[in-house]
Design a protein around this motif. Structure first.
Motif, PDB file in Angstrom:
ATOM      1  N   ASP A  92      37.539  22.857  39.505  1.00  0.00           N
ATOM      2  CA  ASP A  92      37.113  24.159  40.003  1.00  0.00           C
ATOM      3  C   ASP A  92      37.899  24.509  41.259  1.00  0.00           C
ATOM      4  O   ASP A  92      38.166  23.656  42.102  1.00  0.00           O
ATOM      5  CB  ASP A  92      35.618  24.149  40.348  1.00  0.00           C
ATOM      6  CG  ASP A  92      34.756  23.964  39.109  1.00  0.00           C
ATOM      7  OD1 ASP A  92      35.275  24.202  38.014  1.00  0.00           O
ATOM      8  OD2 ASP A  92      33.584  23.585  39.250  1.00  0.00           O
ATOM      9  N   GLY A  93      38.259  25.796  41.374  1.00  0.00           N
ATOM     10  CA  GLY A  93      39.013  26.187  42.553  1.00  0.00           C
ATOM     11  C   GLY A  93      38.640  27.541  43.109  1.00  0.00           C
ATOM     12  O   GLY A  93      38.779  27.786  44.295  1.00  0.00           O
ATOM     13  N   LEU A  94      38.157  28.448  42.255  1.00  0.00           N
ATOM     14  CA  LEU A  94      37.889  29.812  42.703  1.00  0.00           C
ATOM     15  C   LEU A  94      36.658  30.341  41.996  1.00  0.00           C
ATOM     16  O   LEU A  94      36.554  30.287  40.772  1.00  0.00           O
ATOM     17  CB  LEU A  94      39.097  30.708  42.393  1.00  0.00           C
ATOM     18  CG  LEU A  94      38.974  32.198  42.718  1.00  0.00           C
ATOM     19  CD1 LEU A  94      38.829  32.404  44.214  1.00  0.00           C
ATOM     20  CD2 LEU A  94      40.181  32.962  42.198  1.00  0.00           C
ATOM     21  N   TRP A  95      35.714  30.831  42.790  1.00  0.00           N
ATOM     22  CA  TRP A  95      34.532  31.487  42.240  1.00  0.00           C
ATOM     23  C   TRP A  95      34.559  32.933  42.708  1.00  0.00           C
ATOM     24  O   TRP A  95      34.725  33.215  43.891  1.00  0.00           O
ATOM     25  CB  TRP A  95      33.250  30.810  42.726  1.00  0.00           C
ATOM     26  CG  TRP A  95      33.100  29.408  42.238  1.00  0.00           C
ATOM     27  CD1 TRP A  95      32.509  28.989  41.076  1.00  0.00           C
ATOM     28  CD2 TRP A  95      33.566  28.211  42.885  1.00  0.00           C
ATOM     29  NE1 TRP A  95      32.572  27.617  40.964  1.00  0.00           N
ATOM     30  CE2 TRP A  95      33.211  27.122  42.057  1.00  0.00           C
ATOM     31  CE3 TRP A  95      34.234  27.968  44.080  1.00  0.00           C
ATOM     32  CZ2 TRP A  95      33.503  25.809  42.392  1.00  0.00           C
ATOM     33  CZ3 TRP A  95      34.532  26.660  44.419  1.00  0.00           C
ATOM     34  CH2 TRP A  95      34.166  25.607  43.574  1.00  0.00           C
ATOM     35  N   LEU A  96      34.386  33.838  41.774  1.00  0.00           N
ATOM     36  CA  LEU A  96      34.472  35.256  42.100  1.00  0.00           C
ATOM     37  C   LEU A  96      33.255  35.974  41.559  1.00  0.00           C
ATOM     38  O   LEU A  96      32.924  35.854  40.376  1.00  0.00           O
ATOM     39  CB  LEU A  96      35.747  35.870  41.511  1.00  0.00           C
ATOM     40  CG  LEU A  96      36.008  37.346  41.784  1.00  0.00           C
ATOM     41  CD1 LEU A  96      36.161  37.601  43.281  1.00  0.00           C
ATOM     42  CD2 LEU A  96      37.262  37.811  41.048  1.00  0.00           C
ATOM     43  N   ILE A 164      38.354  39.690  34.197  1.00  0.00           N
ATOM     44  CA  ILE A 164      39.254  40.796  33.872  1.00  0.00           C
ATOM     45  C   ILE A 164      39.874  41.387  35.126  1.00  0.00           C
ATOM     46  O   ILE A 164      41.089  41.620  35.197  1.00  0.00           O
ATOM     47  CB  ILE A 164      38.486  41.884  33.094  1.00  0.00           C
ATOM     48  CG1 ILE A 164      38.065  41.363  31.721  1.00  0.00           C
ATOM     49  CG2 ILE A 164      39.352  43.132  32.928  1.00  0.00           C
ATOM     50  CD1 ILE A 164      37.129  42.301  30.977  1.00  0.00           C
ATOM     51  N   ILE A 165      39.055  41.641  36.144  1.00  0.00           N
ATOM     52  CA  ILE A 165      39.554  42.271  37.368  1.00  0.00           C
ATOM     53  C   ILE A 165      40.563  41.376  38.083  1.00  0.00           C
ATOM     54  O   ILE A 165      41.578  41.846  38.589  1.00  0.00           O
ATOM     55  CB  ILE A 165      38.385  42.635  38.303  1.00  0.00           C
ATOM     56  CG1 ILE A 165      37.565  43.798  37.701  1.00  0.00           C
ATOM     57  CG2 ILE A 165      38.888  43.011  39.692  1.00  0.00           C
ATOM     58  CD1 ILE A 165      36.369  44.200  38.524  1.00  0.00           C
ATOM     59  N   SER A 166      40.305  40.080  38.106  1.00  0.00           N
ATOM     60  CA  SER A 166      41.192  39.156  38.818  1.00  0.00           C
ATOM     61  C   SER A 166      42.433  38.791  38.019  1.00  0.00           C
ATOM     62  O   SER A 166      43.396  38.252  38.574  1.00  0.00           O
ATOM     63  CB  SER A 166      40.437  37.872  39.171  1.00  0.00           C
ATOM     64  OG  SER A 166      40.084  37.151  37.995  1.00  0.00           O
ATOM     65  N   GLY A 167      42.418  39.055  36.716  1.00  0.00           N
ATOM     66  CA  GLY A 167      43.544  38.662  35.882  1.00  0.00           C
ATOM     67  C   GLY A 167      43.473  37.225  35.410  1.00  0.00           C
ATOM     68  O   GLY A 167      44.449  36.686  34.881  1.00  0.00           O
ATOM     69  N   GLN A 193      47.579  44.896  28.642  1.00  0.00           N
ATOM     70  CA  GLN A 193      48.668  45.382  29.496  1.00  0.00           C
ATOM     71  C   GLN A 193      48.125  46.073  30.741  1.00  0.00           C
ATOM     72  O   GLN A 193      48.622  45.857  31.851  1.00  0.00           O
ATOM     73  CB  GLN A 193      49.552  46.346  28.718  1.00  0.00           C
ATOM     74  CG  GLN A 193      50.319  45.717  27.566  1.00  0.00           C
ATOM     75  CD  GLN A 193      51.182  46.734  26.851  1.00  0.00           C
ATOM     76  OE1 GLN A 193      51.875  47.552  27.464  1.00  0.00           O
ATOM     77  NE2 GLN A 193      51.158  46.705  25.529  1.00  0.00           N
ATOM     78  N   LEU A 194      47.108  46.888  30.552  1.00  0.00           N
ATOM     79  CA  LEU A 194      46.558  47.632  31.681  1.00  0.00           C
ATOM     80  C   LEU A 194      45.942  46.716  32.715  1.00  0.00           C
ATOM     81  O   LEU A 194      46.113  46.929  33.927  1.00  0.00           O
ATOM     82  CB  LEU A 194      45.510  48.630  31.171  1.00  0.00           C
ATOM     83  CG  LEU A 194      44.789  49.467  32.242  1.00  0.00           C
ATOM     84  CD1 LEU A 194      45.784  50.316  33.025  1.00  0.00           C
ATOM     85  CD2 LEU A 194      43.721  50.345  31.597  1.00  0.00           C
ATOM     86  N   MET A 195      45.242  45.670  32.293  1.00  0.00           N
ATOM     87  CA  MET A 195      44.498  44.814  33.216  1.00  0.00           C
ATOM     88  C   MET A 195      45.266  43.559  33.624  1.00  0.00           C
ATOM     89  O   MET A 195      44.747  42.721  34.372  1.00  0.00           O
ATOM     90  CB  MET A 195      43.159  44.404  32.592  1.00  0.00           C
ATOM     91  CG  MET A 195      42.262  45.576  32.209  1.00  0.00           C
ATOM     92  SD  MET A 195      41.922  46.703  33.602  1.00  0.00           S
ATOM     93  CE  MET A 195      41.053  45.616  34.735  1.00  0.00           C
ATOM     94  N   SER A 196      46.501  43.410  33.154  1.00  0.00           N
ATOM     95  CA  SER A 196      47.262  42.200  33.485  1.00  0.00           C
ATOM     96  C   SER A 196      47.657  42.178  34.954  1.00  0.00           C
ATOM     97  O   SER A 196      47.751  43.214  35.610  1.00  0.00           O
ATOM     98  CB  SER A 196      48.519  42.108  32.610  1.00  0.00           C
ATOM     99  OG  SER A 196      49.417  43.164  32.925  1.00  0.00           O
ATOM    100  N   THR A 197      47.887  40.980  35.489  1.00  0.00           N
ATOM    101  CA  THR A 197      48.357  40.786  36.859  1.00  0.00           C
ATOM    102  C   THR A 197      49.623  39.940  36.826  1.00  0.00           C
ATOM    103  O   THR A 197      49.826  39.143  35.903  1.00  0.00           O
ATOM    104  CB  THR A 197      47.299  40.083  37.729  1.00  0.00           C
ATOM    105  OG1 THR A 197      46.951  38.818  37.137  1.00  0.00           O
ATOM    106  CG2 THR A 197      46.037  40.933  37.843  1.00  0.00           C
ATOM    107  N   ARG A 198      50.474  40.089  37.829  1.00  0.00           N
ATOM    108  CA  ARG A 198      51.743  39.355  37.853  1.00  0.00           C
ATOM    109  C   ARG A 198      51.525  37.873  38.124  1.00  0.00           C
ATOM    110  O   ARG A 198      52.323  37.030  37.711  1.00  0.00           O
ATOM    111  CB  ARG A 198      52.655  39.953  38.921  1.00  0.00           C
ATOM    112  CG  ARG A 198      52.979  41.416  38.690  1.00  0.00           C
ATOM    113  CD  ARG A 198      53.875  41.974  39.780  1.00  0.00           C
ATOM    114  NE  ARG A 198      53.955  43.427  39.721  1.00  0.00           N
ATOM    115  CZ  ARG A 198      54.651  44.164  40.565  1.00  0.00           C
ATOM    116  NH1 ARG A 198      55.332  43.578  41.547  1.00  0.00           N
ATOM    117  NH2 ARG A 198      54.669  45.485  40.444  1.00  0.00           N
TER     118      ARG A 198
END
Length: 207
Positions: A92-96, A164-167, A193-198
Motif C-alpha cells: 500500500d502506498g496511496l489512499w485517496l 478514475i480521477i487520479s488515473g 482517453q479522456l480520463m487518462s493521466t501521463r
C-alpha cells in the motif's frame, strides 16, 4: 554504523529548465558496506530519469541502492535487461478519498478534449457526492455541471471515482472488473482517453 549523509541531485533540460531531481542518503555499515537510500525521486522526462540513475550508479563504494515508495509506472522495469534484479515488492502506498466530486473533477488536467457524464452512487460518508456530473474538457481544463442521473455514461462508487480521477485505473479496467456500470461498452476506449493521466499516481513519502 555511521550517521547518514543527505544529498540532492537535479537535472536540467536543454532549455535549462529542471525536469528531474533526486534526494538520497548514504550510510556506511561495517558488515554490508555503503548503502544508498533514495528519499525522493521525481522526473518529467526519460532523459532526466536516466541521467540521475547514471549519477547514482557512479557511486563506486555503494553495494546496495534501496528505494521505497516507488511509483507503479517507474521506467526501470522496461529499461533493465533483467527486471527481476529490482527485487520489487508491492504494498500500500496511496489512499485517496474524494470529498467533493465536482471540485475534484474540475481541478485535474485533461490532455484531450471530450465529454463524459459520471454518475456517483453509494457514497455514505459524503452523500452530497451522489449525483451525475457532466464533464466537458476543453484545452486541458474542464467545466462540471450536475445533470439528471439517467444521463450517466458510467456509474461508479467513491472508490472507483478516486481511481478514475487520479488515473490509477482506466475506465475500461474498472468496467471489466465489474466496479463501474455502463450501458454502452463501445465508448469505454473514448472514456479511457479522456480520463487518462501521463503518470500514475504516487506518494513519495510516508505519512
Amino acid at each position: 554504523s555511521a550517521a547518514s549523509d543527505v544529498y540532492k541531485r537535479q537535472h536540467f533540460n536543454q532549455a535549462n529548465q529542471p525536469d528531474g531531481y533526486c534526494i538520497y542518503s548514504t550510510k556506511w555499515d561495517e558488515a554490508a558496506g555503503q548503502e544508498l537510500t533514495i528519499v525522493d525521486f521525481a522526473h518529467t522526462s526519460i532523459n532526466a530519469y536516466q541521467a540521475i540513475w547514471n549519477n547514482l550508479c557512479a557511486h563506486d563504494l555503494v553495494s546496495k541502492i534501496r528505494w521505497t515508495n516507488v511509483p507503479e509506472d517507474d521506467p526501470a522495469q522496461a529499461l533493465l535487461l533483467e527486471p527481476r534484479c529490482l527485487n520489487r515488492k508491492t504494498s500500500d502506498g496511496l489512499w485517496l478519498r474524494i470529498v467533493d466530486a465536482a471540485a475534484a473533477l474540475a481541478a485535474r488536467h485533461y490532455d484531450v478534449d471530450g465529454d463524459l457524464v459520471i454518475g456517483v452512487k453509494d457514497d455514505e460518508i459524503c452523500p452530497w457526492n451522489n449525483a451525475a456530473y457532466r464533464l466537458s474538457a476543453r484545452g486541458g481544463e474542464a467545466t462540471i455541471e450536475t445533470v439528471d442521473f439517467a444521463e450517466s455514461d458510467i456509474i461508479c462508487d467513491p472508490n472507483s471515482l478516486a481511481s478514475i480521477i487520479s488515473g490509477f485505473r482506466s475506465v475500461s479496467y474498472l468496467y471489466n472488473t465489474g466496479l463501474i456500470e455502463s450501458d454502452d461498452a463501445t465508448q469505454l476506449g473514448y472514456h479511457d482517453q479522456l480520463m487518462s493521466t501521463r503518470f500514475r499516481p504516487a506518494l513519495s513519502f510516508n505519512f
